[in-house]
Write a protein that holds these residues in place. Structure first.
Motif, PDB file in Angstrom:
ATOM      1  N   ILE A   1     -49.347   8.345 -24.839  1.00  0.00           N
ATOM      2  CA  ILE A   1     -49.259   7.495 -26.043  1.00  0.00           C
ATOM      3  C   ILE A   1     -47.784   7.254 -26.414  1.00  0.00           C
ATOM      4  CG2 ILE A   1     -49.745   7.412 -28.533  1.00  0.00           C
ATOM      5  CD1 ILE A   1     -52.401   8.943 -27.810  1.00  0.00           C
ATOM      6  N   ILE A   2     -46.978   8.314 -26.412  1.00  0.00           N
ATOM      7  CA  ILE A   2     -45.551   8.181 -26.787  1.00  0.00           C
ATOM      8  C   ILE A   2     -44.828   7.256 -25.795  1.00  0.00           C
ATOM      9  CG2 ILE A   2     -43.339   9.434 -26.991  1.00  0.00           C
ATOM     10  CD1 ILE A   2     -45.105  11.848 -28.010  1.00  0.00           C
ATOM     11  N   PHE A   3     -45.032   7.490 -24.522  1.00  0.00           N
ATOM     12  CA  PHE A   3     -44.353   6.676 -23.495  1.00  0.00           C
ATOM     13  C   PHE A   3     -44.782   5.195 -23.588  1.00  0.00           C
ATOM     14  CE2 PHE A   3     -43.239  10.114 -20.074  1.00  0.00           C
ATOM     15  CZ  PHE A   3     -42.463  10.755 -21.021  1.00  0.00           C
ATOM     16  N   THR A   4     -46.083   4.988 -23.858  1.00  0.00           N
ATOM     17  CA  THR A   4     -46.575   3.604 -23.970  1.00  0.00           C
ATOM     18  C   THR A   4     -45.938   2.915 -25.167  1.00  0.00           C
ATOM     19  OG1 THR A   4     -48.650   4.338 -23.021  1.00  0.00           O
ATOM     20  CG2 THR A   4     -48.669   2.177 -24.034  1.00  0.00           C
ATOM     21  N   ILE A   5     -45.815   3.655 -26.278  1.00  0.00           N
ATOM     22  CA  ILE A   5     -45.187   3.074 -27.479  1.00  0.00           C
ATOM     23  C   ILE A   5     -43.726   2.731 -27.188  1.00  0.00           C
ATOM     24  CG2 ILE A   5     -44.422   3.606 -29.854  1.00  0.00           C
ATOM     25  CD1 ILE A   5     -47.154   5.080 -30.161  1.00  0.00           C
ATOM     26  N   ILE A   6     -43.034   3.627 -26.502  1.00  0.00           N
ATOM     27  CA  ILE A   6     -41.626   3.357 -26.143  1.00  0.00           C
ATOM     28  C   ILE A   6     -41.556   2.064 -25.311  1.00  0.00           C
ATOM     29  CG2 ILE A   6     -39.655   4.179 -24.746  1.00  0.00           C
ATOM     30  CD1 ILE A   6     -40.425   7.038 -25.613  1.00  0.00           C
ATOM     31  N   GLY A   7     -42.517   1.911 -24.401  1.00  0.00           N
ATOM     32  CA  GLY A   7     -42.518   0.733 -23.532  1.00  0.00           C
ATOM     33  C   GLY A   7     -42.830  -0.561 -24.247  1.00  0.00           C
ATOM     34  N   MET A   8     -43.551  -0.454 -25.357  1.00  0.00           N
ATOM     35  CA  MET A   8     -43.986  -1.661 -26.067  1.00  0.00           C
ATOM     36  C   MET A   8     -42.853  -2.384 -26.780  1.00  0.00           C
ATOM     37  SD  MET A   8     -47.593  -0.488 -27.703  1.00  0.00           S
ATOM     38  CE  MET A   8     -47.650  -1.760 -28.955  1.00  0.00           C
ATOM     39  N   PHE A   9     -41.854  -1.624 -27.232  1.00  0.00           N
ATOM     40  CA  PHE A   9     -40.810  -2.241 -28.056  1.00  0.00           C
ATOM     41  C   PHE A   9     -39.593  -2.657 -27.239  1.00  0.00           C
ATOM     42  CE2 PHE A   9     -43.276   0.292 -31.048  1.00  0.00           C
ATOM     43  CZ  PHE A   9     -43.550  -0.674 -32.004  1.00  0.00           C
ATOM     44  N   ASP A  10     -39.097  -3.870 -27.544  1.00  0.00           N
ATOM     45  CA  ASP A  10     -37.880  -4.362 -26.896  1.00  0.00           C
ATOM     46  C   ASP A  10     -36.653  -3.850 -27.660  1.00  0.00           C
ATOM     47  OD1 ASP A  10     -39.241  -5.689 -24.956  1.00  0.00           O
ATOM     48  OD2 ASP A  10     -39.196  -7.628 -25.949  1.00  0.00           O
ATOM     49  N   ILE A  11     -36.456  -2.531 -27.655  1.00  0.00           N
ATOM     50  CA  ILE A  11     -35.306  -1.946 -28.361  1.00  0.00           C
ATOM     51  C   ILE A  11     -34.280  -1.515 -27.317  1.00  0.00           C
ATOM     52  CG2 ILE A  11     -34.561  -0.063 -29.899  1.00  0.00           C
ATOM     53  CD1 ILE A  11     -37.426  -0.143 -31.080  1.00  0.00           C
ATOM     54  N   PRO A  12     -33.020  -2.000 -27.441  1.00  0.00           N
ATOM     55  CA  PRO A  12     -32.017  -1.712 -26.401  1.00  0.00           C
ATOM     56  C   PRO A  12     -31.867  -0.228 -26.065  1.00  0.00           C
ATOM     57  CG  PRO A  12     -31.189  -3.337 -27.934  1.00  0.00           C
ATOM     58  CD  PRO A  12     -32.483  -2.877 -28.492  1.00  0.00           C
ATOM     59  N   SER A  13     -31.938   0.657 -27.063  1.00  0.00           N
ATOM     60  CA  SER A  13     -31.740   2.086 -26.773  1.00  0.00           C
ATOM     61  C   SER A  13     -32.884   2.650 -25.913  1.00  0.00           C
ATOM     62  CB  SER A  13     -31.583   2.882 -28.066  1.00  0.00           C
ATOM     63  OG  SER A  13     -32.641   2.584 -28.929  1.00  0.00           O
ATOM     64  N   PHE A  14     -34.056   2.029 -25.980  1.00  0.00           N
ATOM     65  CA  PHE A  14     -35.181   2.475 -25.150  1.00  0.00           C
ATOM     66  C   PHE A  14     -35.048   1.974 -23.706  1.00  0.00           C
ATOM     67  CE2 PHE A  14     -38.486   2.827 -28.851  1.00  0.00           C
ATOM     68  CZ  PHE A  14     -37.851   3.976 -29.288  1.00  0.00           C
ATOM     69  N   ASP A  15     -34.278   0.878 -23.552  1.00  0.00           N
ATOM     70  CA  ASP A  15     -34.181   0.253 -22.217  1.00  0.00           C
ATOM     71  C   ASP A  15     -33.611   1.211 -21.172  1.00  0.00           C
ATOM     72  OD1 ASP A  15     -35.245  -1.977 -23.231  1.00  0.00           O
ATOM     73  OD2 ASP A  15     -33.400  -3.155 -23.306  1.00  0.00           O
ATOM     74  N   VAL A  16     -32.797   2.170 -21.635  1.00  0.00           N
ATOM     75  CA  VAL A  16     -32.164   3.115 -20.702  1.00  0.00           C
ATOM     76  C   VAL A  16     -33.215   4.032 -20.071  1.00  0.00           C
ATOM     77  CG1 VAL A  16     -30.314   4.840 -20.500  1.00  0.00           C
ATOM     78  CG2 VAL A  16     -30.171   3.050 -22.247  1.00  0.00           C
ATOM     79  N   ILE A  17     -34.158   4.476 -20.889  1.00  0.00           N
ATOM     80  CA  ILE A  17     -35.129   5.454 -20.371  1.00  0.00           C
ATOM     81  C   ILE A  17     -36.395   4.807 -19.794  1.00  0.00           C
ATOM     82  CG2 ILE A  17     -34.408   7.478 -21.691  1.00  0.00           C
ATOM     83  CD1 ILE A  17     -36.699   6.784 -23.693  1.00  0.00           C
ATOM     84  N   LYS A  18     -36.672   3.567 -20.224  1.00  0.00           N
ATOM     85  CA  LYS A  18     -37.922   2.903 -19.796  1.00  0.00           C
ATOM     86  C   LYS A  18     -38.159   2.925 -18.281  1.00  0.00           C
ATOM     87  CE  LYS A  18     -38.897  -0.540 -23.300  1.00  0.00           C
ATOM     88  NZ  LYS A  18     -38.858  -1.985 -23.558  1.00  0.00           N
ATOM     89  N   PRO A  19     -37.140   2.593 -17.447  1.00  0.00           N
ATOM     90  CA  PRO A  19     -37.407   2.552 -15.995  1.00  0.00           C
ATOM     91  C   PRO A  19     -37.826   3.897 -15.402  1.00  0.00           C
ATOM     92  CG  PRO A  19     -35.314   1.512 -16.509  1.00  0.00           C
ATOM     93  CD  PRO A  19     -35.753   2.213 -17.740  1.00  0.00           C
ATOM     94  N   PHE A  20     -37.593   4.996 -16.130  1.00  0.00           N
ATOM     95  CA  PHE A  20     -37.906   6.316 -15.572  1.00  0.00           C
ATOM     96  C   PHE A  20     -39.211   6.898 -16.121  1.00  0.00           C
ATOM     97  CE2 PHE A  20     -33.328   5.595 -15.574  1.00  0.00           C
ATOM     98  CZ  PHE A  20     -33.113   5.577 -14.212  1.00  0.00           C
ATOM     99  N   LEU A  21     -39.846   6.169 -17.011  1.00  0.00           N
ATOM    100  CA  LEU A  21     -41.129   6.641 -17.551  1.00  0.00           C
ATOM    101  C   LEU A  21     -42.251   6.176 -16.622  1.00  0.00           C
ATOM    102  CD1 LEU A  21     -40.684   5.670 -21.320  1.00  0.00           C
ATOM    103  CD2 LEU A  21     -40.102   7.832 -20.213  1.00  0.00           C
ATOM    104  N   PHE A  22     -43.150   7.086 -16.282  1.00  0.00           N
ATOM    105  CA  PHE A  22     -44.208   6.681 -15.349  1.00  0.00           C
ATOM    106  C   PHE A  22     -45.125   5.613 -15.944  1.00  0.00           C
ATOM    107  CE2 PHE A  22     -47.941   8.829 -17.051  1.00  0.00           C
ATOM    108  CZ  PHE A  22     -47.400   9.849 -17.807  1.00  0.00           C
ATOM    109  N   THR A  23     -45.257   5.607 -17.279  1.00  0.00           N
ATOM    110  CA  THR A  23     -46.137   4.616 -17.914  1.00  0.00           C
ATOM    111  C   THR A  23     -45.612   3.189 -17.718  1.00  0.00           C
ATOM    112  OG1 THR A  23     -44.990   5.140 -19.957  1.00  0.00           O
ATOM    113  CG2 THR A  23     -47.178   6.077 -19.689  1.00  0.00           C
ATOM    114  N   THR A  24     -44.278   3.058 -17.587  1.00  0.00           N
ATOM    115  CA  THR A  24     -43.693   1.723 -17.344  1.00  0.00           C
ATOM    116  C   THR A  24     -44.221   1.143 -16.038  1.00  0.00           C
ATOM    117  OG1 THR A  24     -41.699   2.494 -18.444  1.00  0.00           O
ATOM    118  CG2 THR A  24     -41.480   0.488 -17.141  1.00  0.00           C
ATOM    119  N   HIS A  25     -44.460   2.016 -15.075  1.00  0.00           N
ATOM    120  CA  HIS A  25     -44.832   1.556 -13.729  1.00  0.00           C
ATOM    121  C   HIS A  25     -46.337   1.567 -13.487  1.00  0.00           C
ATOM    122  CE1 HIS A  25     -40.584   1.644 -12.844  1.00  0.00           C
ATOM    123  NE2 HIS A  25     -40.563   2.795 -13.486  1.00  0.00           N
TER     124      HIS A  25
END
Lengths: 231, 282
Positions: B212-236
């Motif tokens: 749930i947390i990773f999905t929420i991080i992925g949902m928002f277009d927030i620049p500070s999240f962009d750094v970690i998004k590619p490494f979250l398995f939920t992104t992929h």
């Protein structure tokens, strides 16, 4: 007296131009009249904003007065006011509009008369039709149809061997398209970064459909059943 | 080798003997049936939300509402929920036995701890595989039976892609393979928490919370999240959708598979490490 003469000259020039336009359209119509029905192979190329669709082969069929169908396997798009279907219909009914000659322009390297058609009935979907007609060959090289609900549809025709029947080899149809916006939740692109920063929701872009027609078969006495869409 | 096979079969029987294992299958069949019924009755209205702007200018020829579109919508809906169903079963594979005390009996067998954990992991993956098979059958084959076959109008936030019907078979196959890889990561994550926690419920809840947390991080277009998004398995996890784009971004799909693969290996390694070090005191 001078004023009356000028007015007379102006009116007679307008009437003369209107007459020119009508006679030009009559020549165009003569070509349409030679074909009762036709069948042709069509290759469709789509360039619609927001829609990725592969080129497609199909078959186009027409039967007088108003039966028209494009048959192809799969999903494809055609303009709502299909110029192929409507052009002959619009031009044939000479009592339904006022034709005004509005000058000469060069299209595809040929001098064309520009004729504006204004429908006489206010409930018509078409607001204005503009036709670029090569007066030598009596062919419509370009048309622009402005509609009430679907914006402006522009068509450019290129004619080959069947130009004598006003049947084009190539048609480039340009249509105004409202921007497609698929809700993020419906698209489920939860992780995708939006590349579109525009906030305007009613922006319209231009999309084109190119139709390459070949292998025409004229006056084959097509049955009405061929125009029935089956799911 | 035969001892490992016996352990694996034993783990698989244990998994399938638990009533909770069937909840996942029941939920998938129920959701697929419910959504297919909804689309059967109101599908055209639902789709008109998407095609409205196009239909003002174009006549859309051909059948948009077909089995392939239904399958696409079902997969993208369920792929978000499916990890929860996987975690529900794989989350207590070790911790459940620790809390009930049966882990002591299991470890008295001559097989090494590594073999036992690999057997449990494979049993979890087999369960995940069958979940996906049920989803594939319900979403694709049943939908094609009800709605018919045809070109797929794939929806994404940038617009629509029309994929010809005869070009879909291999895309569905690889889409299910990527979905399996994604869910395997979830199964392995659950196993990892199951190895380090002794409570039966906590690993399941922890995995759900992470998703749930990773999905929420992925949902928002927030620049500070962009750094970690590619490494979250939920992104992929939804990278299977890229197979329905034109042109297909193979490099992105490859990257997603690598990230998921690395997650899988690291989490399995950590599970083995912690289970081998685990002090069985219950």
């Amino acid at each position: 007296m001078k004023f009356v003469s000028v007015l007379f000259l102006l009116l007679s020039s307008v009437l003369l131009h209107a007459q020119d336009a009508k006679s030009l359209l009559r020549n165009v119509n003569k070509k349409f009249l030679a074909v009762n029905d036709y069948k042709a192979a069509v290759f469709m190329k789509f360039n619609i904003p927001g829609v990725k669709i592969k080129n497609m082969n199909g078959q186009v069929m027409y039967k007088r007065p108003n039966k028209f169908r494009v048959k192809a396997n799969g999903i494809f798009f055609l303009p709502k006011q299909n110029p192929m279907q409507n052009m002959s219909q619009i031009l044939m009914d000479t009592n339904a509009y006022t034709a005004v000659f509005s000058g000469n322009e060069v299209v595809q390297g040929m001098a064309c008369a520009v004729v504006n058609l204004v429908p006489l009935q206010s409930n018509n979907e078409i607001i204005l039709g503009r036709f670029w007609i090569d007066s030598k060959s009596a062919l419509v090289l370009k048309s622009q149809i402005t509609t009430k609900n679907n914006g402006t549809i522009e068509t450019e025709n290129r004619f080959g061997a069947l130009g004598k029947y006003a049947l084009p080899d190539r048609m480039l149809i340009t249509v105004e398209v409202a921007k497609i916006k698929v809700p993020k939740m419906l698209a489920a692109d939860l992780n995708k970064k939006s590349t579109d920063k525009s906030t305007a929701t009613n922006t319209r872009e231009k999309g084109t459909i190119e139709l390459l027609l070949s292998d025409y078969k004229l006056n084959q006495k097509l049955s009405d059943a061929e125009f029935v869409e089956t799911q | 080798m035969s001892s490992f096979k016996n352990i694996y079969i034993n783990e698989w029987i244990k998994t399938m003997k638990r009533p909770r294992s069937y909840i996942g299958f029941a939920i998938i069949i129920f959701i697929c049936g419910m959504l297919q019924s909804a689309f059967y009755h109101d599908g055209k209205e639902i789709l008109s939300f998407v095609t409205q702007s196009l239909e003002n200018s174009f006549d859309i020829n051909g059948t948009i509402l077909n089995g392939n579109l239904i399958c696409f919508i079902l997969l993208q809906t369920l792929i978000v929920q499916l990890p929860l169903l996987v975690a529900f079963v794989t989350g207590d594979m070790v911790s459940g036995e620790t809390s009930s005390g049966t882990i002591r009996f299991l470890l008295t067998r001559p097989a090494s701890r590594t073999k036992i954990i690999i057997a449990k992991w494979l049993a979890g993956l087999t369960y995940t595989f069958f979940l996906l098979i049920v989803l594939g059958v319900m979403a694709l084959f049943v939908a094609r039976g009800v709605f018919g076959n045809g070109d797929l109008m794939a929806l994404n936030s940038e617009g629509l892609t029309i994929v010809p019907a005869d070009d879909l078979g291999w895309r569905w196959f690889y889409a299910l393979c990527i979905a399996f890889l994604s869910l395997s990561v979830v199964a392995t994550l659950s196993l990892f928490f199951s190895c380090i926690l002794d409570n039966s419920i906590t690993p399941i809840v922890t995995v759900m919370a992470i998703i749930i947390i990773f999905t929420i991080i992925g949902m928002f277009d927030i620049p500070s999240f962009d750094v970690i998004k590619p490494f979250l398995f939920t992104t992929h996890m939804i990278s299977w959708k890229s197979l329905f784009e034109d042109p297909i971004p193979f490099a992105d799909i490859r990257f997603s598979c690598i990230v998921l693969g690395v997650h899988l290996v690291v989490l399995l390694g950590l599970s083995l490490y912690f289970f081998n070090k685990k002090d069985i005191s219950s």
